[in-house]
Write a protein that holds these residues in place. Structure first.
Motif, PDB file in Angstrom:
ATOM      1  N   THR A   1     -11.038  12.710  -0.930  1.00  0.00           N
ATOM      2  CA  THR A   1     -11.292  11.702  -1.965  1.00  0.00           C
ATOM      3  C   THR A   1     -11.057  10.285  -1.440  1.00  0.00           C
ATOM      4  O   THR A   1     -11.966   9.463  -1.443  1.00  0.00           O
ATOM      5  CB  THR A   1     -10.389  11.947  -3.201  1.00  0.00           C
ATOM      6  OG1 THR A   1      -9.051  12.141  -2.755  1.00  0.00           O
ATOM      7  CG2 THR A   1     -10.832  13.166  -3.976  1.00  0.00           C
ATOM      8  N   GLU A   2      -9.852  10.035  -0.935  1.00  0.00           N
ATOM      9  CA  GLU A   2      -9.520   8.669  -0.530  1.00  0.00           C
ATOM     10  C   GLU A   2     -10.384   8.208   0.651  1.00  0.00           C
ATOM     11  O   GLU A   2     -10.773   7.047   0.731  1.00  0.00           O
ATOM     12  CB  GLU A   2      -8.025   8.616  -0.172  1.00  0.00           C
ATOM     13  CG  GLU A   2      -7.428   7.235  -0.323  1.00  0.00           C
ATOM     14  CD  GLU A   2      -7.073   6.643   1.012  1.00  0.00           C
ATOM     15  OE1 GLU A   2      -6.908   7.436   1.953  1.00  0.00           O
ATOM     16  OE2 GLU A   2      -6.990   5.426   1.117  1.00  0.00           O
ATOM     17  N   THR A   3     -10.708   9.144   1.556  1.00  0.00           N
ATOM     18  CA  THR A   3     -11.530   8.798   2.725  1.00  0.00           C
ATOM     19  C   THR A   3     -12.901   8.255   2.308  1.00  0.00           C
ATOM     20  O   THR A   3     -13.323   7.188   2.766  1.00  0.00           O
ATOM     21  CB  THR A   3     -11.762  10.052   3.589  1.00  0.00           C
ATOM     22  OG1 THR A   3     -12.066  11.142   2.723  1.00  0.00           O
ATOM     23  CG2 THR A   3     -10.574  10.378   4.443  1.00  0.00           C
TER      24      THR A   3
ATOM     25  N   ASN B   1       0.841  -1.191   0.000  1.00  0.00           N
ATOM     26  CA  ASN B   1       0.000   0.000   0.000  1.00  0.00           C
ATOM     27  C   ASN B   1       0.885   1.253   0.000  1.00  0.00           C
ATOM     28  O   ASN B   1       1.680   1.464   0.910  1.00  0.00           O
ATOM     29  CB  ASN B   1      -0.866  -0.041   1.273  1.00  0.00           C
ATOM     30  CG  ASN B   1      -1.820   1.129   1.363  1.00  0.00           C
ATOM     31  OD1 ASN B   1      -1.600   2.156   0.723  1.00  0.00           O
ATOM     32  ND2 ASN B   1      -2.853   0.959   2.146  1.00  0.00           N
TER      33      ASN B   1
ATOM     34  N   THR C   1      -4.752   5.489   5.769  1.00  0.00           N
ATOM     35  CA  THR C   1      -6.087   5.102   6.223  1.00  0.00           C
ATOM     36  C   THR C   1      -6.126   3.577   6.260  1.00  0.00           C
ATOM     37  O   THR C   1      -5.292   2.935   5.637  1.00  0.00           O
ATOM     38  CB  THR C   1      -7.185   5.581   5.242  1.00  0.00           C
ATOM     39  OG1 THR C   1      -6.873   5.085   3.953  1.00  0.00           O
ATOM     40  CG2 THR C   1      -7.309   7.094   5.221  1.00  0.00           C
TER      41      THR C   1
ATOM     42  N   THR D   1      -7.562   0.447   4.840  1.00  0.00           N
ATOM     43  CA  THR D   1      -8.322   0.066   3.642  1.00  0.00           C
ATOM     44  C   THR D   1      -8.588  -1.438   3.658  1.00  0.00           C
ATOM     45  O   THR D   1      -7.870  -2.185   4.329  1.00  0.00           O
ATOM     46  CB  THR D   1      -7.511   0.388   2.364  1.00  0.00           C
ATOM     47  OG1 THR D   1      -6.260  -0.302   2.445  1.00  0.00           O
ATOM     48  CG2 THR D   1      -7.250   1.866   2.209  1.00  0.00           C
TER      49      THR D   1
ATOM     50  N   SER E   1     -13.913   7.225  -0.743  1.00  0.00           N
ATOM     51  CA  SER E   1     -13.890   6.026  -1.594  1.00  0.00           C
ATOM     52  C   SER E   1     -13.520   4.788  -0.771  1.00  0.00           C
ATOM     53  O   SER E   1     -14.067   3.704  -0.990  1.00  0.00           O
ATOM     54  CB  SER E   1     -12.951   6.217  -2.787  1.00  0.00           C
ATOM     55  OG  SER E   1     -11.648   6.417  -2.345  1.00  0.00           O
ATOM     56  N   THR E   2     -12.622   4.943   0.198  1.00  0.00           N
ATOM     57  CA  THR E   2     -12.267   3.790   1.044  1.00  0.00           C
ATOM     58  C   THR E   2     -13.485   3.313   1.841  1.00  0.00           C
ATOM     59  O   THR E   2     -13.713   2.112   2.008  1.00  0.00           O
ATOM     60  CB  THR E   2     -11.121   4.175   2.014  1.00  0.00           C
ATOM     61  OG1 THR E   2      -9.988   4.509   1.232  1.00  0.00           O
ATOM     62  CG2 THR E   2     -10.760   3.050   2.956  1.00  0.00           C
TER      63      THR E   2
ATOM     64  N   PHE F   1       0.349   4.174   0.786  1.00  0.00           N
ATOM     65  CA  PHE F   1       0.198   5.049   1.943  1.00  0.00           C
ATOM     66  C   PHE F   1       1.096   4.641   3.106  1.00  0.00           C
ATOM     67  O   PHE F   1       1.465   5.446   3.932  1.00  0.00           O
ATOM     68  CB  PHE F   1      -1.269   5.112   2.390  1.00  0.00           C
ATOM     69  CG  PHE F   1      -2.073   5.961   1.478  1.00  0.00           C
ATOM     70  CD1 PHE F   1      -2.010   7.339   1.557  1.00  0.00           C
ATOM     71  CD2 PHE F   1      -2.866   5.396   0.506  1.00  0.00           C
ATOM     72  CE1 PHE F   1      -2.729   8.136   0.695  1.00  0.00           C
ATOM     73  CE2 PHE F   1      -3.584   6.188  -0.365  1.00  0.00           C
ATOM     74  CZ  PHE F   1      -3.516   7.566  -0.269  1.00  0.00           C
TER      75      PHE F   1
END
Ligand code: HEM
Length: 289
Positions: free
Chosen positions: A96-98, A6, A275, A277, A100-101, A8
Motif C-alpha cells: 500500500t505505502e509503496t 515521519n 521509504t 517520501t 501510494s508514495t 516510519f
C-alpha cells in the motif's frame, strides 16, 4: 535542527535499536496499529469463510482457504491460520505505502515539470476516447506516459536499501568472502543512479526510457523492485496500479502548486523514513477536459 515527524523514521529507528523505543512510545503505537489491522483482517477472513465458494475464488484469501481445506489432514501444512494472517499483513504492509508514495512523487514531479504533464495528457487525448479513463490495454499505445512512470520510480527511488537479507552460507563474491549469517543490504540507489547506465542520473528525465523515435525502451538498470529470487512479488500488480492510478488522475485533473507557490519553490528533497517520501506539500487539482 529540523525534526523529522515521519512515523516510519521512528519505526526504522525502533527496528535498529529496540532498546530506545521507550523514548518515543514506538512499541505501544506499533502494537496498537498492528492490533487494529489484525481485528480488521480477522473479520475479513470470517466473511470469506462464510461466503467461500470453491468455484468462485475472489482473491488471495479465497485461494489460501481452498489450499487450507485441501491440506486439512496434513499436520505440517503451511496453510494454517497464522500464515494466512501474516501473509495478508505482508501484502498490506508491502503493497500500500509503496504504491501510494510513488503516485505522490508522480504528482509532485508533474507540478514541477508542467510540460511533461501536458505531453502525457496530449498522448492520452490521441489514444483514449473523450470522457474515458485509461485501461491497461492503452499502456502499449502510450510510450511517453510509460516512460514517465518508469522515470518517476527511478528518480524517486523509494526503497533505496531494498530489504536486508542474510547469507545462508559462506559466499565468495568477486574475491570478497561474506561469511554465513551476515546481513547484506543491497543499495538499489547505486544502480538507479549509476552514471554508466543513465545519461543524467540526478535529473528527472523521461528520455532515459525512450529511443530516438519515441518508443519505450526497457533498461536493465531499472530495479526499483530489486532483482533475484526474493524480488518484489507485487511488481506486476504495482506496475498495473501505477499506470491506472497515475494516468487516470492526469486524465481527470491537471496538478499545480497552490497559489503563491511557483514550480521552482517545489522541493524534491526526500523525507527519510522506511521509504523515501516527498516532503509535505499542498497540491491543487484542476479539472481537465
Ligand atoms: C511501487 C511499488 C513497489 C515497490 C517499489 C516495491 C519494492 C519492493 C522491494 C525493493 C522489495 C525487496 C525485494 C528484495 O528483498 O529483493 C519488495 C518486496 C516485497 N514486495 Fe514490493 N514493492 C512495491 C509494491 C508491492 C505490492 C503492490 C505488493 C503486493 C501487493 C508488494 C509485495 C511485496 C512482498 C510480499 C515482498 C517480499 C518478497 C519476499 O520477501 O520474497 N510490493 N518490494
Amino acid at each position: 535542527m529540523p525534526v523529522n515527524t515521519n512515523p516510519f523514521v521512528f519505526c526504522q529507528l525502533y527496528n535498529f535499536y529496540p532498546s530506545v523505543g521507550f523514548l518515543f512510545g514506538a512499541p505501544r503505537t506499533v502494537q496498537r496499529n498492528v492490533d487494529e489491522l489484525n481485528t480488521f483482517l480477522q473479520k475479513f477472513f470470517q466473511e470469506h469463510r462464510q461466503e467461500f465458494n470453491a468455484n468462485n475464488l475472489t482473491g488471495f484469501v479465497d485461494a489460501f482457504l481452498m489450499k487450507q481445506q485441501q491440506e486439512s489432514r496434513n499436520p505440517r501444512t503451511y496453510f494454517h491460520n497464522e500464515n494466512l494472517l501474516f501473509s495478508t499483513l505482508d501484502l498490506f504492509a508491502a503493497g500500500t505505502e509503496t504504491t501510494s508514495t510513488t503516485v505522490r512523487w508522480g504528482l509532485l514531479l508533474m507540478m514541477k515539470y508542467p510540460e511533461i504533464q501536458r505531453r502525457i495528457q496530449e498522448e492520452m487525448n490521441k489514444v483514449i476516447e473523450p470522457g474515458q479513463l485509461p485501461t491497461l490495454e492503452d499502456r502499449k499505445k502510450m510510450p511517453y506516459t510509460d516512460a514517465v512512470i518508469h522515470e518517476i520510480q527511478r528518480f524517486a527511488n523509494i526503497v533505496p536499501m531494498s530489504v536486508s537479507r542474510s547469507t545462508s552460507r559462506n559466499v565468495n563474491f568477486r574475491g570478497y568472502v561474506i561469511p554465513k549469517g551476515i546481513e547484506v543490504i543491497p543499495l538499489l540507489t547505486s544502480v538507479l543512479n549509476d552514471k554508466l547506465h543513465w545519461e543524467t542520473p540526478d535529473q528527472f528525465n523521461p528520455s532515459h526510457f525512450l529511443d530516438s523515435d519515441g518508443n519505450f525502451i526497457r533498461k536493465e538498470a531499472f530495479i526499483p523492485f530489486s532483482i533475484g529470487r526474493r524480488a518484489c512479488v507485487g511488481e506486476g500488480l504495482a506496475k498495473m496500479e501505477l499506470f491506472l492510478f497515475f494516468a487516470g488522475l492526469l486524465r481527470k485533473f491537471t496538478f499545480q502548486p497552490p497559489p503563491g507557490v511557483s514550480k521552482s519553490d517545489l522541493d524534491l528533497t526526500a523525507d527519510v523514513g522506511f521509504t523515501l517520501t516527498p516532503m509535505p506539500h499542498l497540491v491543487c487539482a484542476i479539472p481537465y477536459e
